[in-house]
Design an enzyme around this catalytic site. Structure first.
Site, PDB file in Angstrom:
ATOM      1  CD1 TRP A 102      39.224  28.064  25.705  1.00 26.05           C
ATOM      2  CD2 TRP A 102      40.601  29.436  26.816  1.00 26.05           C
ATOM      3  NE1 TRP A 102      39.854  28.870  24.787  1.00 26.05           N
ATOM      4  CE2 TRP A 102      40.698  29.712  25.432  1.00 26.05           C
ATOM      5  CE3 TRP A 102      41.393  30.176  27.704  1.00 26.05           C
ATOM      6  CZ2 TRP A 102      41.556  30.711  24.920  1.00 26.05           C
ATOM      7  CZ3 TRP A 102      42.238  31.155  27.198  1.00 26.05           C
ATOM      8  CH2 TRP A 102      42.311  31.413  25.829  1.00 26.05           C
ATOM      9  CG  ASP A 172      35.266  30.995  30.144  1.00 25.30           C
ATOM     10  OD1 ASP A 172      34.671  31.820  29.421  1.00 25.30           O
ATOM     11  OD2 ASP A 172      36.459  30.656  29.962  1.00 25.30           O
ATOM     12  CE  LYS A 196      37.266  33.566  21.790  1.00 25.44           C
ATOM     13  NZ  LYS A 196      37.605  33.081  23.116  1.00 25.44           N
TER      14      LYS A 196
HETATM   15  C1  LIG Z   1      38.649  32.985  24.088  1.00 24.99           C
HETATM   16  C2  LIG Z   1      38.363  32.364  25.392  1.00 24.99           C
HETATM   17  C3  LIG Z   1      38.982  32.809  26.561  1.00 24.99           C
HETATM   18  C4  LIG Z   1      40.021  33.907  26.569  1.00 24.99           C
HETATM   19  O1  LIG Z   1      39.456  35.107  26.220  1.00 24.99           O
HETATM   20  P1  LIG Z   1      40.278  36.492  26.296  1.00 24.99           P
HETATM   21  O2  LIG Z   1      39.173  37.481  26.170  1.00 24.99           O
HETATM   22  O3  LIG Z   1      41.230  36.467  25.147  1.00 24.99           O
HETATM   23  O4  LIG Z   1      40.977  36.540  27.585  1.00 24.99           O
HETATM   24  C5  LIG Z   1      38.643  32.197  27.751  1.00 24.99           C
HETATM   25  N1  LIG Z   1      37.742  31.215  27.793  1.00 24.99           N
HETATM   26  C6  LIG Z   1      37.121  30.761  26.683  1.00 24.99           C
HETATM   27  C7  LIG Z   1      36.108  29.662  26.797  1.00 24.99           C
HETATM   28  C8  LIG Z   1      37.417  31.321  25.450  1.00 24.99           C
HETATM   29  O5  LIG Z   1      36.797  30.878  24.341  1.00 24.99           O
END
Ligand SMILES: *Cc1c(COP(=O)(O)O)cnc(C)c1O
Length: 363
Positions: A102, A172, A196
């Site tokens: 990521w 993030d 999540k």
């Molecule tokens: C799942 C995830 C993403 C991507 O998320 P989307 O909503 O599908 O764009 C980005 N960063 C992390 C840390 C993630 O777990």
């Protein structure tokens, strides 16, 4: 009805109580005769739902009035672009730390909008560790410092908040938001895709210090300008109303569990149990330096890869679902977010023990 234990990394399991409440309110939200899905986002009812959700999130996470809370769309991935568009502010470079897949995606996207300095990376270590902050080559003039506190795919989690000095710290938090107490005041901006630990997909929550609003570079699409979104209470256009509502139910549920402090204790206990069992077994393994093991995503391998499909099949028979690891990592991964009950982790460990007993002897 069977309710499985769903270990999917995302979209992930939601609290059963939340889904039940949504079911009860599906056709008629509190006497309105309408589903939330059918309501105008400008109606008094929906505005109240939206404001309550924001207020509950502020209380849960301890977000002061110095910050705006935005409910945007496009997932965390669109934030990979939205962050540089808004926060570069004519400065250079933007510092990024690379600790996994990521991070890499965030870095690649930011490079499209300005100069990026990768201040530290654990790629050579296979992303099994977080580089010691003393070794980071950060720039005191950087526009911001971006990191990924929990790498959802690798199962790597920081056990500290980086010190970025006067440079805004950007995180993030897609897979770790609300999983344990956090000092929000250390951050310039936090973003988290909802699917999540917050609610259904279609929503990304952004927490931004107000002095960082209003600096989008020229040419930034209106919908990606944080100030426009903030000035319009995240309703410049039609927001993801149902996801927002459901996130609000999750926030209420979290408050009823005792908030993030209580969740942090439960999450630590769940993670300790699972890693403890993996470490005590010669059959399962996890490669991450113990200090940086994720509380949310637990990847593990079997001693013999050829047993993977048998392991997954047996798990499915017990309604332990979505344990297959990410295609880039292989093996297994158990995502054990807030909504995964401790009993789900116990059931997984029981199954892992039984499988090990049955198979280890046959080698
Ligand atoms: C799942 C995830 C993403 C991507 O998320 P989307 O909503 O599908 O764009 C980005 N960063 C992390 C840390 C993630 O777990």
């Amino acid at each position: 009805m069977t309710r499985a234990y769903n270990f999917c990394a995302g979209p992930a399991t939601l609290p059963a109580e939340v889904l039940q409440q949504a079911q009860e309110e599906m056709l008629d939200w509190r006497g309105t005769g309408m589903s939330v899905m059918e309501m105008s986002h400008r109606s008094d009812e929906f505005v109240a739902i939206a404001q309550t959700a924001e207020q509950d999130l502020r209380e849960l996470a301890g977000i002061s009035d110095d910050y705006a809370v935005l409910f945007m769309q496009g997932g965390a991935s669109s934030q990979f672009a939205t962050v540089p568009l808004n926060l570069m502010r004519g400065k250079s470079p933007a510092d990024y730390v690379n600790t996994g897949i990521w991070s890499k995606k965030a870095i690649a996207e930011a490079r499209r909008f300005g100069e990026v300095n990768v201040a530290a990376s654990s790629e050579e270590q296979g992303f099994t560790t977080v580089p010691d902050q003393a070794s980071w080559k950060t720039n005191p003039e950087a526009a911001y410092l971006h990191y990924t506190p929990n790498e959802t795919i690798g199962g790597l989690e920081y056990d500290f908040i980086p010190d970025s000095g006067d440079v805004p710290l950007v995180a993030d938090m897609s897979s770790s938001m609300l999983s344990r107490p956090l000092d929000i005041s250390k951050f310039g901006l936090i973003y988290a895709g909802a699917q999540k630990n917050i609610g259904p997909s279609g929503l990304v929550v952004v927490i931004i210090r107000k002095d960082l609003l209003g600096h989008a570079q020229s040419g930034t699409p209106t919908m990606l300008d944080y100030k426009v979104i903030a000035d319009n209470d995240s309703m410049y256009n039609t927001p993801a109303t149902y996801s927002w509502y459901l996130a609000g139910l999750v926030f209420k549920w979290l408050k009823a569990q005792g908030g993030v402090a209580a969740m942090g204790e439960i999450n630590k206990r769940k993670a300790d149990k699972l890693y403890g069992y993996i470490d005590n077994s010669d059959f399962y393994a996890n490669p991450i330096e113990p200090r940086f093991r994720s509380w949310m995503n637990v990847p593990f391998t079997l001693a013999d890869d050829s047993l993977n499909s048998a392991f997954l099949k047996g798990a499915e028979e017990r309604f332990l679902l979505n344990l297959k690891g990410h295609r880039t990592v292989g093996g297994m991964r158990a995502s054990i977010y807030n909504a995964m009950p401790e009993a789900g982790v116990d059931a997984l460990i029981d199954y892992m023990k039984a499988f090990e007993k049955e198979r280890a002897g046959h080698e």
